[in-house]
Motif scaffolding. Structure first.
Motif, PDB file in Angstrom:
ATOM      1  N   MET A  29       0.755  -1.343   0.021  1.00  0.00           N
ATOM      2  CA  MET A  29      -0.120  -0.006  -0.157  1.00  0.00           C
ATOM      3  C   MET A  29       0.950   1.315  -0.333  1.00  0.00           C
ATOM      4  SD  MET A  29      -3.186  -0.963  -0.055  1.00  0.00           S
ATOM      5  CE  MET A  29      -3.954   0.514   0.464  1.00  0.00           C
ATOM      6  N   ALA A  30       2.216   1.171   0.241  1.00  0.00           N
ATOM      7  CA  ALA A  30       3.034   2.425   0.370  1.00  0.00           C
ATOM      8  C   ALA A  30       4.550   2.092   0.106  1.00  0.00           C
ATOM      9  CB  ALA A  30       2.906   2.868   1.670  1.00  0.00           C
ATOM     10  N   ALA A  31       4.863   2.879  -0.913  1.00  0.00           N
ATOM     11  CA  ALA A  31       6.322   2.447  -1.512  1.00  0.00           C
ATOM     12  C   ALA A  31       6.938   3.760  -1.844  1.00  0.00           C
ATOM     13  CB  ALA A  31       6.144   1.408  -2.627  1.00  0.00           C
ATOM     14  N   GLY A  32       8.351   3.614  -2.068  1.00  0.00           N
ATOM     15  CA  GLY A  32       8.972   4.670  -2.492  1.00  0.00           C
ATOM     16  C   GLY A  32      10.054   4.486  -4.002  1.00  0.00           C
ATOM     17  N   LEU A  33      10.289   5.432  -4.779  1.00  0.00           N
ATOM     18  CA  LEU A  33      10.971   4.998  -5.953  1.00  0.00           C
ATOM     19  C   LEU A  33      11.916   6.398  -6.120  1.00  0.00           C
ATOM     20  CD1 LEU A  33       9.715   7.142  -8.125  1.00  0.00           C
ATOM     21  CD2 LEU A  33       8.091   5.307  -8.526  1.00  0.00           C
ATOM     22  N   SER A  34      12.725   6.089  -6.975  1.00  0.00           N
ATOM     23  CA  SER A  34      13.567   7.194  -7.419  1.00  0.00           C
ATOM     24  C   SER A  34      13.916   6.972  -8.956  1.00  0.00           C
ATOM     25  CB  SER A  34      15.020   7.171  -6.701  1.00  0.00           C
ATOM     26  OG  SER A  34      15.828   6.105  -6.765  1.00  0.00           O
ATOM     27  N   LEU A  35      14.208   7.814  -9.898  1.00  0.00           N
ATOM     28  CA  LEU A  35      14.273   7.897 -11.086  1.00  0.00           C
ATOM     29  C   LEU A  35      14.928   9.138 -11.806  1.00  0.00           C
ATOM     30  CD1 LEU A  35      11.052   8.230 -13.311  1.00  0.00           C
ATOM     31  CD2 LEU A  35      11.188   8.929 -10.891  1.00  0.00           C
ATOM     32  N   LEU A  36      15.435   9.043 -13.065  1.00  0.00           N
ATOM     33  CA  LEU A  36      15.907  10.065 -13.471  1.00  0.00           C
ATOM     34  C   LEU A  36      15.046  11.076 -14.206  1.00  0.00           C
ATOM     35  CD1 LEU A  36      18.896   8.577 -15.471  1.00  0.00           C
ATOM     36  CD2 LEU A  36      19.012   9.842 -13.399  1.00  0.00           C
ATOM     37  N   PRO A  37      15.190  12.329 -14.230  1.00  0.00           N
ATOM     38  CA  PRO A  37      14.090  13.225 -14.350  1.00  0.00           C
ATOM     39  C   PRO A  37      13.600  13.069 -15.876  1.00  0.00           C
ATOM     40  CG  PRO A  37      15.733  14.423 -13.640  1.00  0.00           C
ATOM     41  CD  PRO A  37      16.381  13.101 -13.551  1.00  0.00           C
ATOM     42  N   GLY A  38      14.272  12.489 -16.766  1.00  0.00           N
ATOM     43  CA  GLY A  38      13.994  11.960 -18.332  1.00  0.00           C
ATOM     44  C   GLY A  38      12.912  10.951 -18.170  1.00  0.00           C
ATOM     45  N   GLY A  39      12.846  10.107 -16.898  1.00  0.00           N
ATOM     46  CA  GLY A  39      11.882   9.137 -17.133  1.00  0.00           C
ATOM     47  C   GLY A  39      10.382   9.469 -16.707  1.00  0.00           C
ATOM     48  N   LEU A  40      10.319  10.673 -16.392  1.00  0.00           N
ATOM     49  CA  LEU A  40       8.952  11.251 -15.646  1.00  0.00           C
ATOM     50  C   LEU A  40       7.805  10.848 -16.476  1.00  0.00           C
ATOM     51  CD1 LEU A  40       7.266  12.423 -13.393  1.00  0.00           C
ATOM     52  CD2 LEU A  40       7.992  14.670 -14.441  1.00  0.00           C
ATOM     53  N   GLY A  41       7.996  11.105 -17.784  1.00  0.00           N
ATOM     54  CA  GLY A  41       6.595  10.969 -18.627  1.00  0.00           C
ATOM     55  C   GLY A  41       6.427   9.683 -18.826  1.00  0.00           C
ATOM     56  N   GLU A  42       7.379   8.839 -18.944  1.00  0.00           N
ATOM     57  CA  GLU A  42       7.184   7.230 -19.249  1.00  0.00           C
ATOM     58  C   GLU A  42       6.780   6.658 -17.730  1.00  0.00           C
ATOM     59  OE1 GLU A  42       9.158   2.940 -20.952  1.00  0.00           O
ATOM     60  OE2 GLU A  42      10.410   5.117 -20.783  1.00  0.00           O
ATOM     61  N   LEU A  43       7.078   7.117 -16.833  1.00  0.00           N
ATOM     62  CA  LEU A  43       6.799   6.544 -15.456  1.00  0.00           C
ATOM     63  C   LEU A  43       5.128   6.767 -15.488  1.00  0.00           C
ATOM     64  CD1 LEU A  43       6.688   5.307 -12.697  1.00  0.00           C
ATOM     65  CD2 LEU A  43       7.247   7.526 -11.802  1.00  0.00           C
ATOM     66  N   ARG A  44       4.777   8.016 -15.525  1.00  0.00           N
ATOM     67  CA  ARG A  44       3.518   8.502 -15.536  1.00  0.00           C
ATOM     68  C   ARG A  44       2.423   7.802 -16.668  1.00  0.00           C
ATOM     69  NH1 ARG A  44       3.789  14.561 -16.077  1.00  0.00           N
ATOM     70  NH2 ARG A  44       3.791  14.456 -13.788  1.00  0.00           N
ATOM     71  N   GLU A  45       2.914   7.678 -17.639  1.00  0.00           N
ATOM     72  CA  GLU A  45       2.142   6.742 -18.806  1.00  0.00           C
ATOM     73  C   GLU A  45       2.182   5.278 -18.218  1.00  0.00           C
ATOM     74  OE1 GLU A  45       2.445   5.190 -23.418  1.00  0.00           O
ATOM     75  OE2 GLU A  45       3.546   6.804 -22.591  1.00  0.00           O
ATOM     76  N   ARG A  46       2.981   4.679 -17.719  1.00  0.00           N
ATOM     77  CA  ARG A  46       2.962   3.184 -17.474  1.00  0.00           C
ATOM     78  C   ARG A  46       2.324   3.189 -16.126  1.00  0.00           C
ATOM     79  NH1 ARG A  46       8.469  -0.074 -17.479  1.00  0.00           N
ATOM     80  NH2 ARG A  46       9.400   0.849 -19.442  1.00  0.00           N
ATOM     81  N   PHE A  47       2.340   3.864 -15.145  1.00  0.00           N
ATOM     82  CA  PHE A  47       1.763   3.828 -13.861  1.00  0.00           C
ATOM     83  C   PHE A  47       0.025   4.298 -14.120  1.00  0.00           C
ATOM     84  CE2 PHE A  47       0.349   5.456  -9.731  1.00  0.00           C
ATOM     85  CZ  PHE A  47       0.454   4.466  -8.982  1.00  0.00           C
ATOM     86  N   ALA A  48      -0.445   5.129 -14.809  1.00  0.00           N
ATOM     87  CA  ALA A  48      -1.635   5.200 -15.305  1.00  0.00           C
ATOM     88  C   ALA A  48      -2.330   4.081 -15.865  1.00  0.00           C
ATOM     89  CB  ALA A  48      -1.883   6.322 -16.068  1.00  0.00           C
ATOM     90  N   ARG A  49      -1.538   3.393 -16.632  1.00  0.00           N
ATOM     91  CA  ARG A  49      -1.831   2.199 -17.344  1.00  0.00           C
ATOM     92  C   ARG A  49      -2.247   0.797 -16.371  1.00  0.00           C
ATOM     93  NH1 ARG A  49       1.274  -1.706 -19.363  1.00  0.00           N
ATOM     94  NH2 ARG A  49       2.894  -0.332 -19.384  1.00  0.00           N
ATOM     95  N   LEU A  50      -1.224   0.797 -15.764  1.00  0.00           N
ATOM     96  CA  LEU A  50      -1.160  -0.305 -14.783  1.00  0.00           C
ATOM     97  C   LEU A  50      -2.241  -0.129 -13.650  1.00  0.00           C
ATOM     98  CD1 LEU A  50       2.765  -0.609 -13.938  1.00  0.00           C
ATOM     99  CD2 LEU A  50       1.175  -2.349 -14.915  1.00  0.00           C
ATOM    100  N   ALA A  51      -2.538   1.025 -13.257  1.00  0.00           N
ATOM    101  CA  ALA A  51      -3.727   1.424 -12.228  1.00  0.00           C
ATOM    102  C   ALA A  51      -5.154   0.874 -12.973  1.00  0.00           C
ATOM    103  CB  ALA A  51      -3.644   2.726 -11.912  1.00  0.00           C
TER     104      ALA A  51
END
Length: 568
Positions: free
Chosen positions: A422-444
């Motif tokens: 239910m709660a987790a943390g992550l880190s990533l490079l700034p250039g990966g923000l768009g892809e993370l947003r797209e993937r996370f929305a799809r997984l949800a």
């Protein structure tokens, strides 16, 4: 919100349920309540109502525990130097304090290290380990961290350290090559849901046995249970079984106010040092002040308070935590306003999973903000702060969506991740923000479907106002501590008339009349419930409510907390 009755899911109670009530010396209402909560044997009800320390599982039942205790005791008795490496949240700080307190009672000295949230981040890091080795540290004990630190543990081993990892977070596919490894998630055990401070407590209890067998005087580890209760409640773990035993007895110890730092903290929160605090009071008053140290200041301020033996110094430290907590609230409000604007925009575009980011968001606040967004929009949410060369995020989820697994499915674009379902943390490079947003929305969307749902309101049973007397409420207090896995009772009222309603800072105060019995009760509606239209005065509604005893100013009165309401 859909009202879902627990009685619809539980099997019919036996005819002997009233006989059980007599043997347990409680009301039939309470035994029916426990039956609907899944306790289908009289003995289980007895254990739940009387969670004695004698019912803790044997130390040998915890995988790796006794071996780690043997190893740690051996190295300490050889005179080797130990460092306790903790974490900057309440669980990690209380676990660190517990180990240091225990070692002091056994006349051992130890160093400690709690990483800076911003400069170092969560978990072990090689630079600090190298410094510790230079200070003569040859034993490293982690609490509430370490299970994912493969490279850092290998570095500590290369420096010649004996490494014992105690943690409770979900392990990855690879485990650290530690000399001792204690984590209730690794193998079948009496309680996989232990908090980090619970794991640390059991290790010290096992150490106590080993040291006693080697000629040292046994210390009373029950004196450490106040720290166990504080850390376990703050970490929002399941409060059944072993955790219930630890927290229930820890709250009794915390009520004694024997620990000078906790007594000062209670005083700073306007509680008497010897006042009994319920789980909610610990979570919403004491814990945020401990957390504020690691979020905005130095976690060492909170650690120093918990170990303090000077009352004047403790009062100063408690006041400093109060100041930091007030600053944290102001910063939280600022970030939340901006985050909610982004969140609503993404939700309106159909995103089921939200990824929010803006420059200047404090990394110590983003986890709280993620929780607030989830409360309002009922979607899994990740909030990111900018740390220059990389982004750091905190995620919170909703029932039915494993956010830790979601992060694992995005691991190829992440620098690292860890946490719970239910709660987790992550880190990533700034250039990966768009892809993370797209993937996370799809997984949800795949995991939850295309529509956000507010969730169910689980009703224990119908209850009229006349039955909500002090006798019943005192019985309900036997069910404490409330939290994850043991939620507060929620009852459904018959039709009640809103005789009066007044706005107060943060809540709505209602005067309600049970139209059948004529009983009048005062009720408080918080957060979204406080948005009830003013034209509802004089109308009839049904409420889902939790009754409580209000002991303000020393006089006991009955107060209802509204969870939901309906006009039909």
């Amino acid at each position: 919100m859909h009202w879902k009755y627990r009685s619809d899911e539980a099997p019919p109670a036996p005819d002997t349920i009233e006989q059980w009530a007599g043997r347990l010396e409680v009301s039939p209402l309470l035994t029916r309540f426990l039956w609907q909560r899944g306790l289908h044997e009289q003995s289980l009800m007895q254990d739940f109502l009387n969670p004695s320390l004698q019912k803790l599982a044997a130390l040998e039942e915890w995988p790796g525990l006794c071996q780690a205790a043997d190893l740690l005791a051996e190295k300490l008795l050889q005179g080797q130097r130990l460092c306790v490496w903790g974490d900057y949240d309440v669980d990690g700080i209380t676990a660190t304090a517990l180990v240091l307190d225990f070692l002091e009672r056994h006349a051992f000295s130890a160093l400690h290290h709690i990483p800076d949230r911003i400069e170092e981040g969560y978990g072990l890091n090689s630079e600090a380990l190298t410094r510790l080795a230079g200070q003569g540290v040859s034993i490293l004990l982690t609490v509430d961290c370490g299970i994912s630190d493969i490279e850092a543990v290998a570095h500590a081993k290369a420096l010649g350290m004996t490494v014992i990892v105690t943690d409770h977070h979900l392990p990855g596919d690879e485990l650290p090559a530690a000399d001792g490894l204690v984590n209730p998630r690794l193998a079948p055990c009496p309680c996989p849901a232990l908090a980090g401070v619970g794991v640390a407590f059991l290790l010290m209890a096992a150490m106590n046995v080993v040291l006693c067998a080697r000629g040292r005087e046994r210390v009373d580890v029950r004196e450490l249970l106040d720290l166990v209760a504080l850390g376990t409640l703050a970490d929002v773990v399941d409060l059944n079984g072993q955790n219930r035993i630890l927290v229930k007895n820890g709250l009794l110890k915390l009520a004694q106010g024997a620990r000078i730092g906790i007594a000062a903290l209670k005083s700073a929160c306007n509680f008497a040092p010897g006042a009994f605090l319920g789980a909610g009071q610990v979570v919403f008053t004491l814990a945020p002040r401990i957390n504020a140290a690691g979020r905005l200041g130095s976690s060492h301020t909170a650690l120093e308070l918990l170990l303090c033996k000077d009352r004047k110094k403790a009062a100063r430290l408690a006041a400093e935590l109060g100041r930091l907590n007030a600053e944290r609230r102001e910063e939280e409000d600022r970030i939340l306003d901006a985050a909610m604007a982004q969140a609503r925009e993404q939700a309106e575009q159909g995103a089921m999973g939200l990824v929010l980011h803006a420059p200047g968001w404090h990394p110590g606040i983003i986890g709280i903000v993620a929780s607030r967004v989830v409360e309002q929009l009922h979607r899994p949410t990740v909030v990111l702060s900018d740390l220059g060369s990389f982004l750091k995020g905190s995620g919170r989820s909703v029932p039915g969506f494993d956010i830790h697994k979601a992060f694992s499915l995005c691991s190829d674009i992440l620098l690292g991740y860890g946490g719970h379902t239910m709660a987790a943390g992550l880190s990533l490079l700034p250039g990966g923000l768009g892809e993370l947003r797209e993937r996370f929305a799809r997984l949800a969307s795949e995991g939850l479907g295309g529509e956000a749902r507010e969730g169910d309101c689980h009703i224990d049973m119908d209850l009229d106002f006349a039955a909500t007397d002090l006798q019943l409420l005192k019985e309900l207090e036997m069910l404490q501590p409330f939290g994850a896995g043991n939620s507060e009772p929620i009852f459904a009222s018959p039709p009640v008339l809103i005789r009066n309603m007044r706005s107060r800072p943060g809540f709505l105060l209602l005067e309600l009349v049970d139209e059948k019995s004529g009983t009048v009760r005062t009720a408080k509606a918080w957060r979204r419930m406080a948005n009830m239209p003013q034209d509802m005065k004089g109308k009839s509604i049904r409420i889902a409510f939790t009754p409580r005893i209000d002991r303000y100013n020393g006089a006991a009165s009955i107060e209802l907390r509204i969870k939901d309401w309906k006009t039909d």
